[in-house]
Motif scaffolding. Structure first.
Motif, PDB file in Angstrom:
ATOM      1  N   THR A 110       0.842  -1.180   0.000  1.00 42.65           N
ATOM      2  CA  THR A 110       0.000   0.000   0.000  1.00 42.65           C
ATOM      3  C   THR A 110       0.882   1.237   0.000  1.00 42.65           C
ATOM      4  O   THR A 110       2.060   1.178   0.295  1.00 42.65           O
ATOM      5  CB  THR A 110      -0.885   0.031   1.243  1.00 42.65           C
ATOM      6  OG1 THR A 110      -0.051  -0.048   2.385  1.00 42.65           O
ATOM      7  CG2 THR A 110      -1.843  -1.121   1.243  1.00 42.65           C
ATOM      8  N   LYS A 111       0.261   2.359  -0.320  1.00 41.36           N
ATOM      9  CA  LYS A 111       1.041   3.594  -0.360  1.00 41.36           C
ATOM     10  C   LYS A 111       1.532   3.944   1.033  1.00 41.36           C
ATOM     11  O   LYS A 111       2.589   4.552   1.193  1.00 41.36           O
ATOM     12  CB  LYS A 111       0.174   4.715  -0.925  1.00 41.36           C
ATOM     13  CG  LYS A 111      -0.124   4.487  -2.378  1.00 41.36           C
ATOM     14  CD  LYS A 111      -0.928   5.609  -2.979  1.00 41.36           C
ATOM     15  CE  LYS A 111      -1.243   5.259  -4.426  1.00 41.36           C
ATOM     16  NZ  LYS A 111      -2.205   6.165  -5.026  1.00 41.36           N
ATOM     17  N   LYS A 112       0.793   3.533   2.058  1.00 41.47           N
ATOM     18  CA  LYS A 112       1.259   3.825   3.409  1.00 41.47           C
ATOM     19  C   LYS A 112       2.484   2.994   3.755  1.00 41.47           C
ATOM     20  O   LYS A 112       3.331   3.422   4.542  1.00 41.47           O
ATOM     21  CB  LYS A 112       0.133   3.533   4.403  1.00 41.47           C
ATOM     22  CG  LYS A 112       0.363   4.091   5.778  1.00 41.47           C
ATOM     23  CD  LYS A 112      -0.896   4.045   6.619  1.00 41.47           C
ATOM     24  CE  LYS A 112      -0.621   4.582   8.015  1.00 41.47           C
ATOM     25  NZ  LYS A 112      -1.787   4.529   8.883  1.00 41.47           N
ATOM     26  N   MET A 113       2.590   1.826   3.184  1.00 42.36           N
ATOM     27  CA  MET A 113       3.695   0.921   3.492  1.00 42.36           C
ATOM     28  C   MET A 113       4.881   1.144   2.575  1.00 42.36           C
ATOM     29  O   MET A 113       5.985   0.746   2.902  1.00 42.36           O
ATOM     30  CB  MET A 113       3.201  -0.527   3.373  1.00 42.36           C
ATOM     31  CG  MET A 113       4.140  -1.562   3.852  1.00 42.36           C
ATOM     32  SD  MET A 113       4.417  -1.465   5.602  1.00 42.36           S
ATOM     33  CE  MET A 113       5.780  -2.576   5.743  1.00 42.36           C
TER      34      MET A 113
ATOM     35  N   ALA B 120       8.243   2.388   3.837  1.00 43.05           N
ATOM     36  CA  ALA B 120       8.934   1.415   4.683  1.00 43.05           C
ATOM     37  C   ALA B 120       9.622   0.355   3.832  1.00 43.05           C
ATOM     38  O   ALA B 120      10.745  -0.068   4.139  1.00 43.05           O
ATOM     39  CB  ALA B 120       7.950   0.768   5.645  1.00 43.05           C
TER      40      ALA B 120
ATOM     41  N   TYR C 203      -7.227   3.783  -3.723  1.00 39.48           N
ATOM     42  CA  TYR C 203      -6.564   5.037  -3.404  1.00 39.48           C
ATOM     43  C   TYR C 203      -5.343   4.801  -2.534  1.00 39.48           C
ATOM     44  O   TYR C 203      -4.522   5.681  -2.373  1.00 39.48           O
ATOM     45  CB  TYR C 203      -7.523   5.996  -2.706  1.00 39.48           C
ATOM     46  CG  TYR C 203      -8.350   5.376  -1.605  1.00 39.48           C
ATOM     47  CD1 TYR C 203      -9.648   4.946  -1.851  1.00 39.48           C
ATOM     48  CD2 TYR C 203      -7.849   5.225  -0.322  1.00 39.48           C
ATOM     49  CE1 TYR C 203     -10.414   4.382  -0.859  1.00 39.48           C
ATOM     50  CE2 TYR C 203      -8.607   4.659   0.673  1.00 39.48           C
ATOM     51  CZ  TYR C 203      -9.892   4.240   0.400  1.00 39.48           C
ATOM     52  OH  TYR C 203     -10.652   3.686   1.386  1.00 39.48           O
ATOM     53  N   ASN C 204      -5.228   3.618  -1.959  1.00 39.52           N
ATOM     54  CA  ASN C 204      -4.099   3.379  -1.073  1.00 39.52           C
ATOM     55  C   ASN C 204      -3.195   2.278  -1.585  1.00 39.52           C
ATOM     56  O   ASN C 204      -2.278   1.880  -0.899  1.00 39.52           O
ATOM     57  CB  ASN C 204      -4.631   3.011   0.323  1.00 39.52           C
ATOM     58  CG  ASN C 204      -3.557   3.057   1.382  1.00 39.52           C
ATOM     59  OD1 ASN C 204      -2.587   3.792   1.272  1.00 39.52           O
ATOM     60  ND2 ASN C 204      -3.715   2.251   2.410  1.00 39.52           N
ATOM     61  N   VAL C 205      -3.443   1.772  -2.777  1.00 37.60           N
ATOM     62  CA  VAL C 205      -2.689   0.621  -3.244  1.00 37.60           C
ATOM     63  C   VAL C 205      -1.643   1.092  -4.241  1.00 37.60           C
ATOM     64  O   VAL C 205      -1.948   1.806  -5.183  1.00 37.60           O
ATOM     65  CB  VAL C 205      -3.635  -0.398  -3.907  1.00 37.60           C
ATOM     66  CG1 VAL C 205      -2.843  -1.513  -4.554  1.00 37.60           C
ATOM     67  CG2 VAL C 205      -4.565  -0.965  -2.870  1.00 37.60           C
TER      68      VAL C 205
ATOM     69  N   PHE D 286       4.864  11.006   2.205  1.00 40.59           N
ATOM     70  CA  PHE D 286       3.404  11.067   2.196  1.00 40.59           C
ATOM     71  C   PHE D 286       2.958  12.449   1.765  1.00 40.59           C
ATOM     72  O   PHE D 286       3.272  13.434   2.418  1.00 40.59           O
ATOM     73  CB  PHE D 286       2.851  10.781   3.602  1.00 40.59           C
ATOM     74  CG  PHE D 286       3.066   9.381   4.046  1.00 40.59           C
ATOM     75  CD1 PHE D 286       3.567   9.105   5.301  1.00 40.59           C
ATOM     76  CD2 PHE D 286       2.758   8.311   3.223  1.00 40.59           C
ATOM     77  CE1 PHE D 286       3.757   7.807   5.723  1.00 40.59           C
ATOM     78  CE2 PHE D 286       2.946   7.015   3.641  1.00 40.59           C
ATOM     79  CZ  PHE D 286       3.452   6.768   4.901  1.00 40.59           C
ATOM     80  N   GLY D 287       2.229  12.512   0.683  1.00 37.13           N
ATOM     81  CA  GLY D 287       1.698  13.796   0.241  1.00 37.13           C
ATOM     82  C   GLY D 287       0.285  13.968   0.741  1.00 37.13           C
ATOM     83  O   GLY D 287      -0.222  13.194   1.541  1.00 37.13           O
ATOM     84  N   GLU D 288      -0.376  15.007   0.214  1.00 38.73           N
ATOM     85  CA  GLU D 288      -1.721  15.289   0.682  1.00 38.73           C
ATOM     86  C   GLU D 288      -2.738  14.380   0.028  1.00 38.73           C
ATOM     87  O   GLU D 288      -3.793  14.118   0.587  1.00 38.73           O
ATOM     88  CB  GLU D 288      -2.074  16.739   0.401  1.00 38.73           C
ATOM     89  CG  GLU D 288      -1.237  17.685   1.212  1.00 38.73           C
ATOM     90  CD  GLU D 288      -1.789  19.072   1.193  1.00 38.73           C
ATOM     91  OE1 GLU D 288      -2.613  19.359   0.314  1.00 38.73           O
ATOM     92  OE2 GLU D 288      -1.402  19.862   2.058  1.00 38.73           O
ATOM     93  N   HIS D 289      -2.453  13.926  -1.186  1.00 41.48           N
ATOM     94  CA  HIS D 289      -3.415  13.081  -1.878  1.00 41.48           C
ATOM     95  C   HIS D 289      -2.809  11.773  -2.328  1.00 41.48           C
ATOM     96  O   HIS D 289      -3.516  10.870  -2.704  1.00 41.48           O
ATOM     97  CB  HIS D 289      -3.978  13.808  -3.094  1.00 41.48           C
ATOM     98  CG  HIS D 289      -4.592  15.132  -2.760  1.00 41.48           C
ATOM     99  ND1 HIS D 289      -5.835  15.244  -2.193  1.00 41.48           N
ATOM    100  CD2 HIS D 289      -4.119  16.388  -2.868  1.00 41.48           C
ATOM    101  CE1 HIS D 289      -6.098  16.507  -1.982  1.00 41.48           C
ATOM    102  NE2 HIS D 289      -5.080  17.231  -2.378  1.00 41.48           N
ATOM    103  N   ASP D 290      -1.508  11.698  -2.336  1.00 44.47           N
ATOM    104  CA  ASP D 290      -0.851  10.555  -2.946  1.00 44.47           C
ATOM    105  C   ASP D 290       0.581  10.565  -2.429  1.00 44.47           C
ATOM    106  O   ASP D 290       0.999  11.469  -1.695  1.00 44.47           O
ATOM    107  CB  ASP D 290      -0.886  10.717  -4.474  1.00 44.47           C
ATOM    108  CG  ASP D 290      -0.649   9.394  -5.174  1.00 44.47           C
ATOM    109  OD1 ASP D 290      -0.837   9.354  -6.392  1.00 44.47           O
ATOM    110  OD2 ASP D 290      -0.274   8.425  -4.509  1.00 44.47           O
ATOM    111  N   LEU D 291       1.343   9.564  -2.826  1.00 43.90           N
ATOM    112  CA  LEU D 291       2.756   9.574  -2.487  1.00 43.90           C
ATOM    113  C   LEU D 291       3.469  10.629  -3.331  1.00 43.90           C
ATOM    114  O   LEU D 291       3.052  10.958  -4.421  1.00 43.90           O
ATOM    115  CB  LEU D 291       3.379   8.216  -2.775  1.00 43.90           C
ATOM    116  CG  LEU D 291       3.068   7.078  -1.813  1.00 43.90           C
ATOM    117  CD1 LEU D 291       3.747   5.821  -2.321  1.00 43.90           C
ATOM    118  CD2 LEU D 291       3.555   7.403  -0.428  1.00 43.90           C
TER     119      LEU D 291
END
Lengths: 216, 390, 222
Positions: free
Chosen positions: A90-93, A96, A127-129, A191-196
């Motif tokens: 995911t974009k959150k991961m 890392a 949106y998070n993948v 981390f951006g506001e809408h995307d990486l």
């Protein structure tokens, strides 16, 4: 291109077999180096999602990845050779994952296991993948499946071993750590506001350019 | 027993001896465990604030596997969401499928043939065996018994996966339930194989328990650790074996009586202390009850179709309305909330994840324990990140 | 267990004048819900939890729902029927009414003590833009803590009285509320071998047109 000196005579396989019967092993530095590297690839203990369970199953008694030299899954990236990205990134991961990749010392390899790691998989419209880990990390082997069977992972590992054995010590085929001027610091996305930010690493991945057909 | 329970030394006459802990109060250290961690069951992060080794604050951070399953559910048809439910709690795909199929059946008022209900119970109990076995293996792996219990657990898991693969075509992502029944029928050979697995599982459990249940290291590490009071468990919405280990008698198979569960005689094990050891024991006892249910169901499964002949597979549209329906999955209450406006896709598709809600009390359980205990406590809560993050 | 109407009557008896209404649920599920107003929601919830007849101590599920503005075409009143039996004439144009959209939070409550349920509560916000605050029920049921954070993260509903309201699934710097119906995800290029349906316009933006698209081309497109 002509060499300055004539090439040394290469022993044939029959001659090698004869010598081996007398207890003499004849090999080249390159073969020995690659044989050692390919048969002790230590993966990083890195499971993201469902494919991780199949990866664990591949290391258990029935499928036994230890036969291939990958007995120890290292918990620390400093001691690992192989990053098996198993599961959806995911974009959150993603930062890392790239940080872990940076922390692994060369020579290092990456296997994208499962559809999610290759291209986003069934969760692609997300949106998070992250649509494939190869946007940020150079991938050596892609293993399709959702999830791929443990035998598929073992097959991918064998392909990786073949790839390592095919690398030469010098010249353009040399692995990254033996080539001058390669960087081992891949930029980590923020981390951006809408995307990486950035959404991909242009040095590693460029979107394929396709031209529309007439009327499409 | 944890460090915080050791009483400080009392001062005596003569040279004063004071506890080292009273003297040294340094800064609090904030440690981020995860998201890449060998023991966090996936991409889970705990930000622990430590005073020495003792946890003073612990905040879980997740979302590292958030794959917008609910948004996909709104954009796909009802049946196309079924493969996505496999990937929620990816160890227990059969029970996720059943929970979703049950929700849609309640929304549209469909009936399910009896053989399909029996088959669903058989698959759900096999999944419960699989899940609890793997949990025991992972719990021991995290506590440091690296390798052996997990190998035994996965050996049994492979046998159950062989059954799933021969029935549904896939080891893990079975995608087997449909609205109105099951996708295919089980052959008598398959039922025979399942019966012999169920008969042999009791012996495996005896072997496993002989290794683990009386093991003094396991008992020292898990008894008294992570006590969950019953009132807090109820208020925090904890369900599943974690709730029952705290002594609350709430098992949806008995309370709701969905499917054909009321026909089977089984007991619900309850714990007395609510600590990690009780959660482990409750799961072991539940496995033994699951074997009984399996044997009964395999003996009594009737003939007939496994799919409602009037069920419409293609072009399925549910009537307008909403429903919340739940089943007792191996990890707790897994529920689906669907709002239908009469179209081919649901208007709102929501999964009630047991693992996420069980994590509400993670901080409460870990406070005052050492950092090593947090790993054991997290292991006993049994989370799967595919479900927590969806 | 009591029906939704009976519970509403008891709530109104205990809290006279509190905004409580029953929202009917069509379909075979028949799980009717109680719509609570923001002013008394926490007190009503506490009553539901502690009342000896209900003992709803287990809040199982908290869901956010996004309802967009809807156009409701109200049919005009038909003219009086013709005694001769001819079909009724339409009396004037239909009036269209816009029902403004709102965000909704749905709570499913069960009782572990008395083993009954569910009782469904609904809280609605004023609109979707600036009046997005509802009272938090976390002080009543601890299980709402993470789920209300998720509704805040994905829908943007602010819960007044929540002990720790911050994003839970997306990263903290994220600005949008992704589960809203009008959210459009960032276009970070996805390659599709056979784009069709909704993906086709997105794909067209990334694929350049063929260079020689002249009008002189005859015949159907390949």
């Amino acid at each position: 291109m002509s060499d300055a000196a004539p090439a040394p005579p290469v022993p044939t396989d029959a001659e090698r077999e004869e010598l081996r019967r007398h207890g003499i092993l004849l090999t080249s530095m390159e073969e020995l180096y690659n044989w050692g590297r390919s048969h002790s690839v230590w993966p990083l203990q890195f499971g993201l999602a469902c494919c991780a369970i199949e990866m664990i199953a591949a290391s258990m008694a029935r499928f036994d990845i230890a036969r291939f030299g990958s007995e120890v899954f290292r918990p620390s990236p400093r001691q690992a050779d192989l990053l098996i990205v198993s599961g959806t990134v995911t974009k959150k991961m993603a930062p890392a994952v790239v940080r872990l990749w940076n922390q692994m010392p060369e020579p290092k390899y990456c296997i994208a296991m499962g559809a999610c790691a290759i291209s986003g998989g069934p969760f692609k419209q997300g949106y998070n993948v992250l649509k494939g880990i190869d946007r940020f990390v150079p991938v050596d082997i892609y293993i399709p499946g959702c999830p791929p069977r443990p035998e598929a992972l073992l097959h991918g590992l064998m392909q990786l071993q073949e790839k390592i054995r095919g690398q030469s010590i010098s010249g353009p085929d040399a692995p990254r750590h033996l080539q001058a001027g390669t960087t081992c610091d891949y930029p980590v996305p923020q981390f951006g506001e809408h995307d990486l930010v950035p959404t991909k690493n242009p040095a590693v991945w460029q979107p394929p350019v396709l031209v529309r057909k007439e009327g499409a | 027993m944890s460090v915080s329970e050791i009483a400080p030394l009392t001062p005596s006459a003569g040279p004063t001896v004071r506890s080292v802990r009273d003297e040294l109060h340094g800064d609090l250290l904030e440690v981020s465990m995860g998201p890449h961690h060998p023991s966090t069951h996936g991409v889970f992060r705990m930000v622990a604030t430590l005073d020495g080794e003792t946890v003073t604050r612990l905040k879980p951070v997740f979302g590292y596997l958030h794959r917008n399953h609910e948004k996909i559910g709104e954009n796909t048809s009802y049946l196309s969401s079924m493969p996505y439910t496999d990937r929620l709690d990816y160890l227990c795909s059969m029970t996720n499928n059943w929970a979703y199929a049950l929700a849609v059946e309640r929304l549209s008022g469909q009936a399910v043939p009896e053989r399909a209900e029996y088959l669903r119970v058989i698959l759900a109990e096999l999944t419960r065996l699989l899940n609890h076995t793997c949990l025991a293996g992972f719990l021991l792996q995290d506590s440091g018994a690296s390798g052996t219990p997990l190998m035994y657990a996965f050996r049994e898991r492979e046998k159950i996966l062989d059954l799933f693969e021969s029935l549904s075509g896939s080891r893990m992502m079975c995608n087997f339930q449909r609205f109105g029944g099951c996708r295919t029928d089980a052959t008598p050979a398959w039922l025979g194989a399942a019966a012999s697995l169920a008969d042999g599982y009791g012996r495996f459990l005896d072997e496993f328990e002989a290794l683990l249940t009386g093991n003094e290291i396991l008992m020292a590490r898990t008894q008294g650790v992570g006590r969950l009071p019953a009132a807090l468990a109820v208020s925090a919405g904890v369900t599943g074996p974690v709730l029952r280990a705290s002594g609350v008698d709430y098992d949806l198979r008995k309370v709701d009586g969905y499917g054909v569960y009321p026909r089977f005689a089984f007991r619900v094990p309850l714990g007395a202390h609510g600590d990690v050891y009780d959660r482990y024991m409750v799961r072991v006892l539940e496995m033994r009850e699951s074997i009984r249910i399996l044997q009964e169901a395999l003996r009594g499964i009737p003939g007939g179709p496994v799919m409602d002949p009037k069920a419409k597979i293609r072009g399925f549209r549910a009537k307008p309305g909403e429903v919340y329906s739940r089943i007792e999955g191996p990890k707790g209450e897994i529920g689906f909330y669907l709002i239908s406006e009469g179209g081919p896709n649901p208007y709102r598709y929501r999964v009630r994840p047991p693992s996420l809600i069980n994590l509400t009390i993670l901080e409460d359980l870990c406070l005052g324990h050492t950092i090593a205990d947090t790993v054991v406590i997290l292991g006993s809560i049994d989370i799967v990140l595919g479900e927590v993050d969806r | 267990m009591e029906t939704a109407e009976q519970i509403r009557d008891r709530l109104l008896a205990r809290f006279p004048g509190a905004p409580v209404a029953v929202v009917a649920n069509p379909g075979p599920g028949a799980q009717h819900s109680l719509l609570l107003g923001a002013s008394h929601a926490a007190d009503l919830a506490r009553f539901l939890r502690d009342d000896p007849g209900l003992r709803l101590d287990f809040c199982s599920n908290v869901t956010g729902v996004d309802w967009l503005d809807r156009e409701i075409a109200e049919a005009a009143k038909p003219a009086a029927p013709d005694p001769a039996g001819a079909p009724a004439m339409e009396a004037g144009p239909k009036a269209a009414r816009i029902q403004p959209g709102y965000l909704e939070v749905v709570y499913h409550l069960y009782s572990m003590a008395l083993k009954h349920g569910p009782v469904v509560l609904r809280l609605r916000t004023g609109n979707r833009s600036d009046q997005v605050t509802v009272p938090s029920l976390t002080p009543v049921w601890r299980s709402c803590e993470f789920q209300e954070r998720e509704v805040f993260d994905l829908f943007g509903v602010t819960f007044a009285g929540h002990p720790d309201l911050r994003r839970i699934l997306m990263w903290d710097e994220f600005k949008d509320h992704p589960m809203r119906k009008d959210y459009s995800e960032p276009d970070d290029y996805e390659w599709e071998p056979t784009p069709h349906g909704e993906v086709l316009p997105k794909a067209r933006r990334h694929y350049p047109a063929a260079p020689a698209a002249t009008a002189a081309k005859e015949g159907p497109a390949p």
